[in-house]
Scaffold this motif. Structure first.
Motif, PDB file in Angstrom:
ATOM      1  N   ASP A  89       1.010  -1.057  -0.103  1.00  9.69           N
ATOM      2  CA  ASP A  89      -0.042   0.008  -0.061  1.00  9.69           C
ATOM      3  C   ASP A  89       0.882   1.181  -0.090  1.00  9.69           C
ATOM      4  N   VAL A  90       0.309   2.256  -0.732  1.00  9.66           N
ATOM      5  CA  VAL A  90       1.043   3.691  -0.725  1.00  9.66           C
ATOM      6  C   VAL A  90      -0.110   4.528  -0.330  1.00  9.66           C
ATOM      7  N   SER A  91       0.258   5.198   0.704  1.00 11.38           N
ATOM      8  CA  SER A  91      -0.972   6.248   1.443  1.00 11.38           C
ATOM      9  C   SER A  91      -1.402   7.263   0.090  1.00 11.38           C
ATOM     10  N   THR A  92      -0.535   7.545  -0.536  1.00 18.26           N
ATOM     11  CA  THR A  92      -0.879   8.949  -1.521  1.00 18.26           C
ATOM     12  C   THR A  92       0.301   8.889  -2.631  1.00 18.26           C
ATOM     13  N   THR A  98       3.188   7.496   2.964  1.00 14.57           N
ATOM     14  CA  THR A  98       3.696   6.423   3.515  1.00 14.57           C
ATOM     15  C   THR A  98       3.394   4.935   2.836  1.00 14.57           C
ATOM     16  N   TRP A  99       4.421   4.242   2.950  1.00  8.76           N
ATOM     17  CA  TRP A  99       4.588   2.842   2.098  1.00  8.76           C
ATOM     18  C   TRP A  99       4.275   1.835   3.062  1.00  8.76           C
ATOM     19  N   SER A 100       3.648   0.745   2.576  1.00  8.43           N
ATOM     20  CA  SER A 100       3.578  -0.457   3.556  1.00  8.43           C
ATOM     21  C   SER A 100       4.181  -1.521   2.345  1.00  8.43           C
ATOM     22  N   LEU A 112       8.271   7.819   2.324  1.00 12.63           N
ATOM     23  CA  LEU A 112       8.893   8.369   1.358  1.00 12.63           C
ATOM     24  C   LEU A 112       8.802  10.040   1.305  1.00 12.63           C
ATOM     25  N   LYS A 113      10.009  10.506   1.804  1.00  8.74           N
ATOM     26  CA  LYS A 113       9.787  12.131   1.510  1.00  8.74           C
ATOM     27  C   LYS A 113       9.648  12.645   0.216  1.00  8.74           C
ATOM     28  N   THR A 114      10.487  12.058  -0.698  1.00  2.15           N
ATOM     29  CA  THR A 114      10.466  12.675  -1.964  1.00  2.15           C
ATOM     30  C   THR A 114      10.649  11.704  -3.080  1.00  2.15           C
ATOM     31  N   GLU A 115      10.269  11.837  -4.393  1.00  2.00           N
ATOM     32  CA  GLU A 115      10.559  11.007  -5.536  1.00  2.00           C
ATOM     33  C   GLU A 115      12.206  10.935  -5.667  1.00  2.00           C
ATOM     34  N   PHE A 155       5.808   6.627  -8.841  1.00  2.00           N
ATOM     35  CA  PHE A 155       6.898   7.561  -8.400  1.00  2.00           C
ATOM     36  C   PHE A 155       8.186   7.751  -9.148  1.00  2.00           C
ATOM     37  N   LEU A 156       8.130   6.750 -10.289  1.00  5.44           N
ATOM     38  CA  LEU A 156       9.435   6.719 -10.990  1.00  5.44           C
ATOM     39  C   LEU A 156       9.513   7.543 -12.192  1.00  5.44           C
TER      40      LEU A 156
END
Length: 156
Positions: A89-92, A98-100, A112-115, A155-156
């Motif tokens: 999961d990724v919160s947003t 927040t990554w699970s 994860l603060k930034t890409e 995110f990539l």
């Protein structure tokens, strides 16, 4: 110093010790890779507790098995990098998020603060830095399940 002119051991506290051919003993020696990501077994220094290089090792495999084991044990403690096996999961899809994830060390969550905290290493490998400073590895993006790849691609 030649890689043949030293011996390695551990002191009573479990710290790495180096004894040179002239009998000088150095306690609290730390192995440091020159190229930890691109060539982890090529170029390694044994550094004193005050940061001075004591020994340069061209190839880890060139050492005797007992020396190689001692160095590898120390490196494993210093370079702890859990491997992401699945992103659950990724919160947003904006950062911070927040990554699970499921790792080879069990499930965890991180921020994860930034890409920019996702580094491409080549050959399909990634290194992801959490907001807490922990590094997570992805050895091969293509080996992740479809759901994980889909989340990661945002995110990539």
């Amino acid at each position: 110093m030649s890689t043949q002119t030293f011996t390695l051991g551990r002191d009573s506290h479990g710290r790495l010790t180096l004894t040179t051919s002239d009998g000088t003993q150095h306690e609290g020696v730390v192995p440091v890779r020159a190229f930890p990501i691109s060539a982890p077994d090529d170029g390694l220094s044994l550094v004193s507790s005050d940061g001075h290089e004591l020994v340069w090792i061209d190839r880890l495999e060139a050492l005797a098995a007992d020396q190689r084991t001692l160095i590898s044990e120390d490196l494993a403690l210093r370079e702890f990098t859990p491997t992401i096996q699945r992103i659950t999961d990724v919160s947003t899809f904006a950062t911070p998020s927040t990554w699970s994830v499921d790792t080879d060390r069990g499930p965890t969550t991180f921020v994860l603060k930034t890409e920019d905290d996702i580094r491409r290493l080549g050959g399909g490998r990634l290194l992801i830095a959490s907001g807490q400073g922990m590094q997570f590895g992805v050895p091969q993006v293509a080996d992740l399940d479809r759901h994980s790849r889909k989340l990661l691609e945002r995110f990539l």
